[in-house]
Design an enzyme around this catalytic site. Sequence first.
Site, short mmCIF file in Angstrom:
data_model
loop_
_atom_site.label_atom_id
_atom_site.label_comp_id
_atom_site.label_asym_id
_atom_site.label_seq_id
_atom_site.Cartn_x
_atom_site.Cartn_y
_atom_site.Cartn_z
N ASP A 110 8.54 -3.93 -13.96
CA ASP A 110 7.90 -3.16 -12.89
C ASP A 110 8.21 -1.68 -13.07
OD1 ASP A 110 6.98 -2.03 -10.51
OD2 ASP A 110 7.66 -3.70 -9.28
N GLY A 154 0.83 -1.20 0.00
CA GLY A 154 0.00 0.00 0.00
C GLY A 154 0.87 1.26 0.00
N HIS A 167 4.76 -5.02 -11.63
CA HIS A 167 4.56 -4.81 -10.19
C HIS A 167 3.54 -5.78 -9.60
CE1 HIS A 167 5.21 -2.29 -6.67
NE2 HIS A 167 3.91 -2.26 -6.45
N SER A 177 6.29 -4.53 -2.21
CA SER A 177 6.00 -3.13 -2.43
C SER A 177 6.22 -2.36 -1.12
CB SER A 177 4.59 -2.97 -3.00
OG SER A 177 4.40 -1.68 -3.53
N TRP A 178 5.22 -1.58 -0.65
CA TRP A 178 5.38 -0.90 0.64
C TRP A 178 5.72 -1.91 1.74
CZ3 TRP A 178 6.37 2.70 3.96
CH2 TRP A 178 5.93 2.57 5.29
#
Length: 323
Positions: A276, A48, A304, A120-121
């Site tokens: 990505d 996120g 991604h 990701s985050w």
Amino acid sequence: MTASGAPQPFPPIEPYDSGLLEVGDGNRIYWETSGNPDGRPALVVHGGPGSGGHRGARTVFDPEVFRIVLFDQRGCGASLPHAADPAVDMRQNTTEHLLADMEALREHLGIERWLLYGGSWGSTLILAYAERHPARVTGIVLVAVTTTRPQEIDWLYHGLRLLFPVEWERFRAGAPADVRDTGLVEAYRRLMEDPDPEVRAQAAQQWCAWEDAVIAHENLGTPGQYSAKPDASRLAFVRICTHYFAHTAWLADGSLLRDAHRLAGIPGVLVHGRLDLSAPLRTAWELSRAWPDAELQIIDDSGHTGSPALRTAVLAAIARFAN
């Protein structure tokens, strides 16, 4: 395994335990455990920020081997209060708060050390946690590696206009002219704090339209996933994203790479798609150079949001820690 020997996800399972953990500031974070109660602990850290935990992540772990822990970070998923509510105070939702929440959850569940998995985050948060608490980590599997540096945020919300000029102009037009000069992330952060619910809803829609434009080419993954979020989830996601990214996650520029020496002795696998655009490969490559115990695996056909080949690589990476 398939006939070709490629690992396959495990069958869906349900949690054997779950709850809401009081972590202070009026926040309660949702957690759940599944798999083997006496197995090797593994924590899933979602992306996120503000996406909420993906329950399907359970299926990448052998349920006979692992004690699988999922949690929703502050303000999203099933955690309370929910950031879609404009009355929720975002000052109580920072990287430092999330790191403390992870430690509180570990202690609550009586876990000494655990494997960390996320993307990701989630990879940023995992690195921050592991560098803070290396003795609590048995291994790390990261997907779509990010460190939330200013240059990474600037690339995603400004630099990519070079590839998507039409979509970026629509994204930029969603920010009022009088605040565009503050930067689009900050402009959208302000919109998400507007008292008018229609302003917040429109800003969230515009933000997710841009995010979807960046992954639209990922036909082997899940294009369109941001705009497909339910209304409340989309509001919380964008509010939390803009809040974190406007503050570069309260991390000193480049600190996670500079402090990667603290990960010495922790085995890691970095799985990253060459296609990505949201999180270009360079960050994963830089991390692999700074962290000799990590192996970088580049998946040529993945962006991604993944691909079958990336999923296979993740399953194989986690299986290493089962063995």
